[in-house]
Motif scaffolding. Sequence first.
Motif, mmCIF file in Angstrom:
data_model
loop_
_atom_site.group_PDB
_atom_site.id
_atom_site.type_symbol
_atom_site.label_atom_id
_atom_site.label_comp_id
_atom_site.label_asym_id
_atom_site.label_seq_id
_atom_site.Cartn_x
_atom_site.Cartn_y
_atom_site.Cartn_z
ATOM 1 N N GLN A 142 -8.964 24.378 13.755
ATOM 2 C CA GLN A 142 -9.065 22.923 13.836
ATOM 3 C C GLN A 142 -7.647 22.358 13.934
ATOM 4 N N PRO A 143 -7.540 21.111 14.441
ATOM 5 C CA PRO A 143 -6.238 20.454 14.359
ATOM 6 C C PRO A 143 -5.789 20.374 12.893
ATOM 7 N N GLN A 144 -4.521 20.667 12.652
ATOM 8 C CA GLN A 144 -4.009 20.668 11.281
ATOM 9 C C GLN A 144 -3.294 19.364 10.994
ATOM 10 N N LEU A 145 -3.670 18.738 9.863
ATOM 11 C CA LEU A 145 -3.003 17.493 9.477
ATOM 12 C C LEU A 145 -1.555 17.778 9.109
ATOM 13 N N PHE A 146 -0.668 16.926 9.563
ATOM 14 C CA PHE A 146 0.764 17.091 9.307
ATOM 15 C C PHE A 146 1.170 15.954 8.372
ATOM 16 N N GLN A 237 -0.813 15.324 13.507
ATOM 17 C CA GLN A 237 -1.553 16.584 13.501
ATOM 18 C C GLN A 237 -0.990 17.518 14.555
ATOM 19 N N ILE A 238 -1.197 18.817 14.329
ATOM 20 C CA ILE A 238 -0.710 19.807 15.282
ATOM 21 C C ILE A 238 -1.832 20.793 15.576
ATOM 22 N N THR A 239 -1.780 21.372 16.775
ATOM 23 C CA THR A 239 -2.823 22.312 17.180
ATOM 24 C C THR A 239 -2.184 23.579 17.749
ATOM 25 N N PHE A 240 -2.968 24.645 17.791
ATOM 26 C CA PHE A 240 -2.436 25.924 18.264
ATOM 27 C C PHE A 240 -2.037 25.862 19.750
ATOM 28 N N ASP A 241 -2.666 24.917 20.505
ATOM 29 C CA ASP A 241 -2.388 24.875 21.943
ATOM 30 C C ASP A 241 -1.504 23.689 22.336
ATOM 31 N N MET A 242 -0.848 23.076 21.351
ATOM 32 C CA MET A 242 -0.009 21.907 21.642
ATOM 33 C C MET A 242 1.184 22.245 22.539
ATOM 34 N N GLY A 243 1.555 23.544 22.576
ATOM 35 C CA GLY A 243 2.722 23.931 23.359
ATOM 36 C C GLY A 243 2.471 23.976 24.855
ATOM 37 N N PHE A 244 1.183 24.011 25.225
ATOM 38 C CA PHE A 244 0.884 24.195 26.642
ATOM 39 C C PHE A 244 1.330 22.996 27.478
#
Lengths: 326, 236
Positions: A142-146, A237-244
């Motif tokens: 899931q998106p992680q709260l920052f 929030q951050i996600t595992f695919d935010m780098g794409f």
Amino acid sequence: MTLTELLQLTTGGVVLGAMYGLIAVGYTMVYGIVQLINFAHGEIFMLGAFGALFVYAWVPALHEISLWLALPIMLAAGTVISVVAAVAAERFAYRPLRGAPRLAPLITAIGLAIVLQQLIFLYAPLRELRDDRWETTVGAKQPQLFPQLPGEALQLGGVTVQWADVLTLGFAVVAMLGLAYFVRRTRTGRAMQAAAQDPDIARLMGIDVDKIIVIAFAIGGALAAAAGLAHGLRYGQITFDMGFIAGLKAFTAAVLGGIGNVYGAMLGGIVLGVVESLAAGGLSYVDAVQQFGGGAWKDVWAFVVLILVLLIRPRGLLGERTGDRA
Amino acid sequence: MALLEVEGLHVAYGKVEAVKGISLSVGAGQVVTLIGANGAGKTTTLRTISGLLGPSAGTVGFDGRPLAGVPAHEIVAMGLSHAPEGRRIFPRMTIEENLLLGAFLRRDAGVAADVKRVYDLFPVLGERRSQAAGTLSGGEQQMLAMGRALMCRPKMIMLDEPSMGLSPIVTQLIMSTIADLRSEGITILLVEQNAQAALTLADHGHVMETGRITLSGTGPDLLTNEAVRKAYLGED
């Protein structure tokens, strides 16, 4: 659209662009020396954000103090993860392929990007606050709260500026001043310039070019980590695919600015951010083209910019003509 | 014992063998020249000695140490300098920056004095010290390449076709500079297509053809050798 709204959109664009610029420096520096487009660099940015989150989640003492005081520790953790990942990628994925046809490292980079994304997706050790209790989860599915910076946003003549925006701009300014000093004034910086202009001859000057390449990856990783932290603070929030997408935008910024030029990378980032922000925000004010405005279209406009640059000025804004070697 | 010892050197690009087992030695203080046509393997030989290429067989020894597996940047540190074919100066840096990069490994206080020495040797470089090196003429770039190679205070310098593309007057200036370097005690391995000029300077010469050394002798011997005169000095 009022002037204030225009200024608000421009400010947002500059901040977004500064973040792209921080990532773009890593693309451009590595390309300048080894002519490799490191398509896993967006994931290095993502790892920087997660590294900052990991240390925040797992060190309870950080929850007791102001987030401003926790920031240096979060930045340090993100930087360590990003730099280690970038240097390991160079050592184990790219270096064995040096001298191979150019397609081989490119495909390796894409593969590496997927591996890094999936590692975070499946195995990231996370702790989340649920119902006032910290619970451990594995994998960022899931998106992680920052965590968010405390304090009211700044109001500058009607323009709202978040503290995270101020921090992003601060990172960009410090990074560029530091880079300018490094490239012009330090021995290693001069060696890096030499290696970028002619690696074989740099070797004949006594420069350990392999070491310079590692340093380029490390600097790129550190700046990407700062961008990752800034991203988390800005969006919450951050996600595992935010780098794409961020990686693609930063690559666009690097090309726009003139690939190989570190100042061009930041300039390209800011131009791209402003174009994106104005196109997405501004077009929705004009009735005839309203349907092309709004957030859903901002990526489209960013890549339209890339296509235009490639058509009109392939060497980018600050790029140098090729073929200047004697 | 010679300063540079090359024994049975083979170098290949993929399946194509460019150097097919050459041996040569350069004694301290000597000028040795390697002459021959384009594609004979002269440049490949120099690039292998300085560690930019790896040999497929054979050994190189410098100053009593084997160079097998020693990376190029460490070979420079041992005192073997290489002014490569085509000058290869850093075009976007100034002349002075180029010279300072030549002294990259030095941390002593004598660097500034050595920069001045290069400017004394080639005054035109001093006049243009803050100009981008890419704007220099071919002859000036050659002077810069030689000056840069001298900045590490080498025991030995390898010069790859310093006269390439230069006018006879500039060629003469470069050759007389090489003679000056020799009289300062610097050991020189000179690769040239200009056989007349190279052999006139050299203590010893080798003729290279398609990857092999086909003829060796003292400079004067080779200058009067009939085969050399026919093939390389343009005489019938």
